[in-house]
Design a protein around this motif. Sequence first.
Motif, PDB file in Angstrom:
ATOM      1  N   PRO A  16       0.829  -1.206   0.000  1.00  0.00           N
ATOM      2  CA  PRO A  16       0.000   0.000   0.000  1.00  0.00           C
ATOM      3  C   PRO A  16       0.871   1.267   0.000  1.00  0.00           C
ATOM      4  CG  PRO A  16      -0.806  -1.576   1.612  1.00  0.00           C
ATOM      5  CD  PRO A  16       0.502  -2.109   1.091  1.00  0.00           C
ATOM      6  N   ASP A  17       0.408   2.301  -0.700  1.00  0.00           N
ATOM      7  CA  ASP A  17       1.196   3.535  -0.828  1.00  0.00           C
ATOM      8  C   ASP A  17       1.595   4.120   0.523  1.00  0.00           C
ATOM      9  OD1 ASP A  17       1.109   3.347  -3.551  1.00  0.00           O
ATOM     10  OD2 ASP A  17      -0.345   4.962  -3.837  1.00  0.00           O
ATOM     11  N   ASP A  18       0.688   4.119   1.487  1.00  0.00           N
ATOM     12  CA  ASP A  18       1.014   4.686   2.802  1.00  0.00           C
ATOM     13  C   ASP A  18       2.139   3.914   3.470  1.00  0.00           C
ATOM     14  OD1 ASP A  18      -0.944   6.594   2.459  1.00  0.00           O
ATOM     15  OD2 ASP A  18      -2.417   5.571   3.719  1.00  0.00           O
ATOM     16  N   ASP A  19       2.085   2.596   3.395  1.00  0.00           N
ATOM     17  CA  ASP A  19       3.135   1.767   3.992  1.00  0.00           C
ATOM     18  C   ASP A  19       4.461   1.951   3.264  1.00  0.00           C
ATOM     19  OD1 ASP A  19       1.204   0.815   5.733  1.00  0.00           O
ATOM     20  OD2 ASP A  19       0.972  -1.106   4.692  1.00  0.00           O
ATOM     21  N   PHE A  20       4.398   2.022   1.942  1.00  0.00           N
ATOM     22  CA  PHE A  20       5.614   2.212   1.161  1.00  0.00           C
ATOM     23  C   PHE A  20       6.245   3.562   1.490  1.00  0.00           C
ATOM     24  CE2 PHE A  20       8.057   3.652  -2.461  1.00  0.00           C
ATOM     25  CZ  PHE A  20       8.844   2.551  -2.735  1.00  0.00           C
ATOM     26  N   GLY A  21       5.429   4.601   1.525  1.00  0.00           N
ATOM     27  CA  GLY A  21       5.944   5.936   1.833  1.00  0.00           C
ATOM     28  C   GLY A  21       6.593   5.995   3.204  1.00  0.00           C
ATOM     29  N   ALA A  22       5.947   5.396   4.193  1.00  0.00           N
ATOM     30  CA  ALA A  22       6.499   5.392   5.551  1.00  0.00           C
ATOM     31  C   ALA A  22       7.810   4.610   5.596  1.00  0.00           C
ATOM     32  CB  ALA A  22       5.491   4.798   6.528  1.00  0.00           C
ATOM     33  N   ALA A  23       7.861   3.486   4.913  1.00  0.00           N
ATOM     34  CA  ALA A  23       9.080   2.681   4.894  1.00  0.00           C
ATOM     35  C   ALA A  23      10.206   3.403   4.160  1.00  0.00           C
ATOM     36  CB  ALA A  23       8.801   1.329   4.245  1.00  0.00           C
ATOM     37  N   LEU A  24       9.866   4.113   3.097  1.00  0.00           N
ATOM     38  CA  LEU A  24      10.878   4.854   2.346  1.00  0.00           C
ATOM     39  C   LEU A  24      11.422   6.011   3.179  1.00  0.00           C
ATOM     40  CD1 LEU A  24      12.388   5.107  -0.334  1.00  0.00           C
ATOM     41  CD2 LEU A  24      10.502   6.519  -1.174  1.00  0.00           C
ATOM     42  N   ILE A  25      10.548   6.721   3.869  1.00  0.00           N
ATOM     43  CA  ILE A  25      10.992   7.837   4.720  1.00  0.00           C
ATOM     44  C   ILE A  25      11.881   7.310   5.845  1.00  0.00           C
ATOM     45  CG2 ILE A  25      10.172   9.610   6.314  1.00  0.00           C
ATOM     46  CD1 ILE A  25       8.702  10.549   3.980  1.00  0.00           C
ATOM     47  N   ALA A  26      11.567   6.117   6.344  1.00  0.00           N
ATOM     48  CA  ALA A  26      12.393   5.534   7.405  1.00  0.00           C
ATOM     49  C   ALA A  26      13.810   5.241   6.899  1.00  0.00           C
ATOM     50  CB  ALA A  26      11.740   4.250   7.923  1.00  0.00           C
ATOM     51  N   GLN A  27      13.980   5.077   5.603  1.00  0.00           N
ATOM     52  CA  GLN A  27      15.302   4.818   5.015  1.00  0.00           C
ATOM     53  C   GLN A  27      16.057   6.100   4.664  1.00  0.00           C
ATOM     54  OE1 GLN A  27      16.848   1.866   4.634  1.00  0.00           O
ATOM     55  NE2 GLN A  27      15.107   1.007   5.735  1.00  0.00           N
ATOM     56  N   ALA A  28      15.442   7.258   4.841  1.00  0.00           N
ATOM     57  CA  ALA A  28      16.029   8.518   4.375  1.00  0.00           C
ATOM     58  C   ALA A  28      17.399   8.807   4.991  1.00  0.00           C
ATOM     59  CB  ALA A  28      15.074   9.679   4.634  1.00  0.00           C
ATOM     60  N   ALA A  29      17.576   8.579   6.282  1.00  0.00           N
ATOM     61  CA  ALA A  29      18.863   8.873   6.922  1.00  0.00           C
ATOM     62  C   ALA A  29      19.969   7.975   6.363  1.00  0.00           C
ATOM     63  CB  ALA A  29      18.752   8.716   8.433  1.00  0.00           C
ATOM     64  N   ALA A  30      19.672   6.689   6.206  1.00  0.00           N
ATOM     65  CA  ALA A  30      20.670   5.766   5.659  1.00  0.00           C
ATOM     66  C   ALA A  30      20.980   6.108   4.203  1.00  0.00           C
ATOM     67  CB  ALA A  30      20.184   4.326   5.776  1.00  0.00           C
ATOM     68  N   LEU A  31      19.947   6.467   3.438  1.00  0.00           N
ATOM     69  CA  LEU A  31      20.168   6.850   2.044  1.00  0.00           C
ATOM     70  C   LEU A  31      20.965   8.142   1.943  1.00  0.00           C
ATOM     71  CD1 LEU A  31      16.694   5.994   0.478  1.00  0.00           C
ATOM     72  CD2 LEU A  31      18.876   4.850   0.015  1.00  0.00           C
ATOM     73  N   SER A  32      20.723   9.067   2.867  1.00  0.00           N
ATOM     74  CA  SER A  32      21.479  10.318   2.886  1.00  0.00           C
ATOM     75  C   SER A  32      22.962  10.050   3.140  1.00  0.00           C
ATOM     76  CB  SER A  32      20.911  11.255   3.952  1.00  0.00           C
ATOM     77  OG  SER A  32      21.643  12.456   3.992  1.00  0.00           O
ATOM     78  N   ALA A  33      23.250   9.160   4.073  1.00  0.00           N
ATOM     79  CA  ALA A  33      24.648   8.808   4.356  1.00  0.00           C
ATOM     80  C   ALA A  33      25.294   8.149   3.131  1.00  0.00           C
ATOM     81  CB  ALA A  33      24.717   7.877   5.562  1.00  0.00           C
ATOM     82  N   TYR A  34      24.553   7.293   2.460  1.00  0.00           N
ATOM     83  CA  TYR A  34      25.062   6.632   1.255  1.00  0.00           C
ATOM     84  C   TYR A  34      25.300   7.659   0.142  1.00  0.00           C
ATOM     85  CZ  TYR A  34      25.463   3.014  -2.375  1.00  0.00           C
ATOM     86  OH  TYR A  34      25.898   2.205  -3.400  1.00  0.00           O
ATOM     87  N   GLY A  66       8.041  -7.443   1.104  1.00  0.00           N
ATOM     88  CA  GLY A  66       8.714  -8.577   1.714  1.00  0.00           C
ATOM     89  C   GLY A  66      10.180  -8.681   1.327  1.00  0.00           C
ATOM     90  N   THR A  67      10.603  -7.866   0.348  1.00  0.00           N
ATOM     91  CA  THR A  67      12.021  -7.819  -0.005  1.00  0.00           C
ATOM     92  C   THR A  67      12.640  -6.598   0.656  1.00  0.00           C
ATOM     93  OG1 THR A  67      11.602  -6.589  -2.045  1.00  0.00           O
ATOM     94  CG2 THR A  67      11.620  -8.989  -2.218  1.00  0.00           C
ATOM     95  N   SER A  68      13.923  -6.434   0.514  1.00  0.00           N
ATOM     96  CA  SER A  68      14.636  -5.357   1.199  1.00  0.00           C
ATOM     97  C   SER A  68      14.455  -4.020   0.475  1.00  0.00           C
ATOM     98  CB  SER A  68      16.124  -5.687   1.297  1.00  0.00           C
ATOM     99  OG  SER A  68      16.829  -4.606   1.847  1.00  0.00           O
TER     100      SER A  68
END
Length: 95
Positions: A16-34, A66-68
């Motif tokens: 679902p878009d809401d779940d995807f968006g929340a999961a993507l935002i949760a990755q923002a700090a790690a993606l910023s470091a990368y 279900g994937t990373s």
Amino acid sequence: MPPTAPARVPSPIAMPDDDFGAALIAQAAALSAYARRLTGGGADADDLLQDTMLRCWAARASFAAGTSLAAWARTIMKNSCLLYTSPSPRDQRGS
């Protein structure tokens, strides 16, 4: 011997878009470091992060729940970085 049918590649299970968006935002700090590691930091890292987040959102239908998500987003970021840093044919011409 009868021909066998080609193997079917399973289609991604949508998230679902809401779940995807929340999961993507949760990755923002790690993606910023990368992004800082790939570009050396500064505005280029910020631009790469923004571009990656937009590309991830646009391609969310191809993400299989279900994937990373982290690995998927880092791959998109790496490919974006390579696209922008590779020399264009115009840059390879002689003087």
